[in-house]
Design a protein around this motif. Structure first.
Motif, PDB file in Angstrom:
ATOM      1  N   MET A 215       0.840  -1.187   0.000  1.00 17.04           N
ATOM      2  CA  MET A 215       0.000   0.000   0.000  1.00 17.04           C
ATOM      3  C   MET A 215       0.875   1.235   0.000  1.00 17.04           C
ATOM      4  SD  MET A 215      -2.779  -0.874   2.880  1.00 17.04           S
ATOM      5  CE  MET A 215      -4.400  -1.099   2.234  1.00 17.04           C
ATOM      6  N   SER A 216       0.301   2.299  -0.442  1.00 21.25           N
ATOM      7  CA  SER A 216       0.991   3.577  -0.404  1.00 21.25           C
ATOM      8  C   SER A 216       0.110   4.530   0.393  1.00 21.25           C
ATOM      9  CB  SER A 216       1.176   4.090  -1.830  1.00 21.25           C
ATOM     10  OG  SER A 216       1.837   5.316  -1.816  1.00 21.25           O
ATOM     11  N   ILE A 217       0.688   5.171   1.404  1.00 25.67           N
ATOM     12  CA  ILE A 217      -0.078   6.126   2.203  1.00 25.67           C
ATOM     13  C   ILE A 217       0.686   7.438   2.284  1.00 25.67           C
ATOM     14  CG2 ILE A 217      -1.209   4.335   3.591  1.00 25.67           C
ATOM     15  CD1 ILE A 217       0.714   5.151   5.874  1.00 25.67           C
ATOM     16  N   THR A 218      -0.039   8.480   2.554  1.00 28.85           N
ATOM     17  CA  THR A 218       0.567   9.792   2.729  1.00 28.85           C
ATOM     18  C   THR A 218       0.562  10.127   4.213  1.00 28.85           C
ATOM     19  OG1 THR A 218      -0.301  10.444   0.587  1.00 28.85           O
ATOM     20  CG2 THR A 218       0.420  12.203   2.037  1.00 28.85           C
ATOM     21  N   LEU A 219       1.707  10.544   4.723  1.00 26.81           N
ATOM     22  CA  LEU A 219       1.821  10.899   6.126  1.00 26.81           C
ATOM     23  C   LEU A 219       2.080  12.389   6.266  1.00 26.81           C
ATOM     24  CD1 LEU A 219       4.220   8.077   7.357  1.00 26.81           C
ATOM     25  CD2 LEU A 219       1.740   8.140   7.573  1.00 26.81           C
ATOM     26  N   PRO A 220       1.404  13.024   7.212  1.00 23.86           N
ATOM     27  CA  PRO A 220       1.733  14.427   7.482  1.00 23.86           C
ATOM     28  C   PRO A 220       3.166  14.520   8.026  1.00 23.86           C
ATOM     29  CG  PRO A 220      -0.182  13.704   8.761  1.00 23.86           C
ATOM     30  CD  PRO A 220       0.340  12.525   8.045  1.00 23.86           C
ATOM     31  N   GLU A 221       3.789  15.678   7.829  1.00 21.32           N
ATOM     32  CA  GLU A 221       5.184  15.861   8.270  1.00 21.32           C
ATOM     33  C   GLU A 221       5.374  15.525   9.746  1.00 21.32           C
ATOM     34  OE1 GLU A 221       7.360  19.421   7.378  1.00 21.32           O
ATOM     35  OE2 GLU A 221       6.414  19.528   5.395  1.00 21.32           O
ATOM     36  N   GLU A 222       4.436  15.925  10.575  1.00 27.01           N
ATOM     37  CA  GLU A 222       4.549  15.683  12.021  1.00 27.01           C
ATOM     38  C   GLU A 222       4.627  14.187  12.329  1.00 27.01           C
ATOM     39  OE1 GLU A 222       4.873  16.417  16.061  1.00 27.01           O
ATOM     40  OE2 GLU A 222       5.082  17.787  14.365  1.00 27.01           O
ATOM     41  N   LEU A 223       3.795  13.400  11.664  1.00 25.51           N
ATOM     42  CA  LEU A 223       3.794  11.955  11.886  1.00 25.51           C
ATOM     43  C   LEU A 223       5.095  11.337  11.373  1.00 25.51           C
ATOM     44  CD1 LEU A 223       1.915   9.909  13.131  1.00 25.51           C
ATOM     45  CD2 LEU A 223       0.801   9.650  10.934  1.00 25.51           C
ATOM     46  N   GLU A 224       5.549  11.780  10.237  1.00 28.27           N
ATOM     47  CA  GLU A 224       6.810  11.286   9.692  1.00 28.27           C
ATOM     48  C   GLU A 224       7.962  11.608  10.641  1.00 28.27           C
ATOM     49  OE1 GLU A 224       9.739  11.788   5.840  1.00 28.27           O
ATOM     50  OE2 GLU A 224       8.013  13.112   6.057  1.00 28.27           O
TER      51      GLU A 224
ATOM     52  N   GLU B  75       8.417  -1.547   8.940  1.00 22.33           N
ATOM     53  CA  GLU B  75       8.176  -2.386  10.116  1.00 22.33           C
ATOM     54  C   GLU B  75       7.658  -1.555  11.292  1.00 22.33           C
ATOM     55  OE1 GLU B  75      10.297  -5.880  12.753  1.00 22.33           O
ATOM     56  OE2 GLU B  75      11.307  -5.083  10.991  1.00 22.33           O
ATOM     57  N   ILE B  76       8.200  -0.372  11.473  1.00 17.70           N
ATOM     58  CA  ILE B  76       7.729   0.507  12.545  1.00 17.70           C
ATOM     59  C   ILE B  76       6.271   0.873  12.309  1.00 17.70           C
ATOM     60  CG2 ILE B  76       7.970   2.795  13.589  1.00 17.70           C
ATOM     61  CD1 ILE B  76      11.015   2.530  13.058  1.00 17.70           C
ATOM     62  N   ILE B  77       5.924   1.206  11.073  1.00 18.40           N
ATOM     63  CA  ILE B  77       4.544   1.563  10.764  1.00 18.40           C
ATOM     64  C   ILE B  77       3.621   0.372  10.996  1.00 18.40           C
ATOM     65  CG2 ILE B  77       2.993   2.230   8.882  1.00 18.40           C
ATOM     66  CD1 ILE B  77       5.354   4.011   7.865  1.00 18.40           C
ATOM     67  N   ARG B  78       4.066  -0.836  10.616  1.00 16.89           N
ATOM     68  CA  ARG B  78       3.251  -2.040  10.881  1.00 16.89           C
ATOM     69  C   ARG B  78       3.041  -2.230  12.386  1.00 16.89           C
ATOM     70  NH1 ARG B  78       6.058  -4.140   6.300  1.00 16.89           N
ATOM     71  NH2 ARG B  78       7.708  -4.964   7.613  1.00 16.89           N
ATOM     72  N   MET B  79       4.096  -2.025  13.181  1.00 18.85           N
ATOM     73  CA  MET B  79       3.968  -2.157  14.640  1.00 18.85           C
ATOM     74  C   MET B  79       2.963  -1.148  15.192  1.00 18.85           C
ATOM     75  SD  MET B  79       7.799  -2.611  16.093  1.00 18.85           S
ATOM     76  CE  MET B  79       9.067  -3.220  15.019  1.00 18.85           C
ATOM     77  N   LEU B  80       3.038   0.082  14.690  1.00 13.73           N
ATOM     78  CA  LEU B  80       2.116   1.122  15.144  1.00 13.73           C
ATOM     79  C   LEU B  80       0.677   0.804  14.749  1.00 13.73           C
ATOM     80  CD1 LEU B  80       4.268   4.268  14.325  1.00 13.73           C
ATOM     81  CD2 LEU B  80       3.741   3.373  16.599  1.00 13.73           C
ATOM     82  N   LEU B  81       0.488   0.273  13.551  1.00 12.41           N
ATOM     83  CA  LEU B  81      -0.854  -0.115  13.121  1.00 12.41           C
ATOM     84  C   LEU B  81      -1.425  -1.218  14.000  1.00 12.41           C
ATOM     85  CD1 LEU B  81      -0.463  -0.060   9.245  1.00 12.41           C
ATOM     86  CD2 LEU B  81      -2.035   1.330  10.591  1.00 12.41           C
ATOM     87  N   VAL B  82      -0.624  -2.229  14.296  1.00 14.17           N
ATOM     88  CA  VAL B  82      -1.086  -3.321  15.155  1.00 14.17           C
ATOM     89  C   VAL B  82      -1.439  -2.798  16.545  1.00 14.17           C
ATOM     90  CG1 VAL B  82      -0.358  -5.440  16.335  1.00 14.17           C
ATOM     91  CG2 VAL B  82       0.100  -5.143  13.902  1.00 14.17           C
ATOM     92  N   ALA B  83      -0.572  -1.955  17.111  1.00 15.23           N
ATOM     93  CA  ALA B  83      -0.837  -1.395  18.442  1.00 15.23           C
ATOM     94  C   ALA B  83      -2.100  -0.544  18.426  1.00 15.23           C
ATOM     95  CB  ALA B  83       0.356  -0.552  18.907  1.00 15.23           C
ATOM     96  N   GLY B  84      -2.282   0.248  17.374  1.00 16.25           N
ATOM     97  CA  GLY B  84      -3.480   1.077  17.267  1.00 16.25           C
ATOM     98  C   GLY B  84      -4.739   0.245  17.119  1.00 16.25           C
TER      99      GLY B  84
END
Length: 51
Positions: free
Chosen positions: A6-15, A34-43
């Motif tokens: 997937m391709s997602i757009t992240l705001p500068e603050e989140l990046e 991998e960090i984004i996947r970890m954050l998605l699972v935690a969320g």
């Protein structure tokens, strides 16, 4: 295991926050993906326990 690209757009603050996480000992060897996947699972877990 099926994997979907997937391709997602992240705001500068989140990046910026993800870059800061990568500087920590816990995440220094993890890729950005991998960090984004970890954050998605935690969320998702947090949302699940809310309901």
């Amino acid at each position: 295991m099926n994997v979907k690209r997937m391709s997602i757009t992240l705001p500068e603050e989140l990046e910026r926050k993800i870059v800061e996480l990568r500087k920590t000992e816990k995440f220094c060897r993890a890729s950005y993906a991998e960090i984004i996947r970890m954050l998605l699972v935690a969320g998702l877990d947090a949302v699940r326990t809310e309901n």
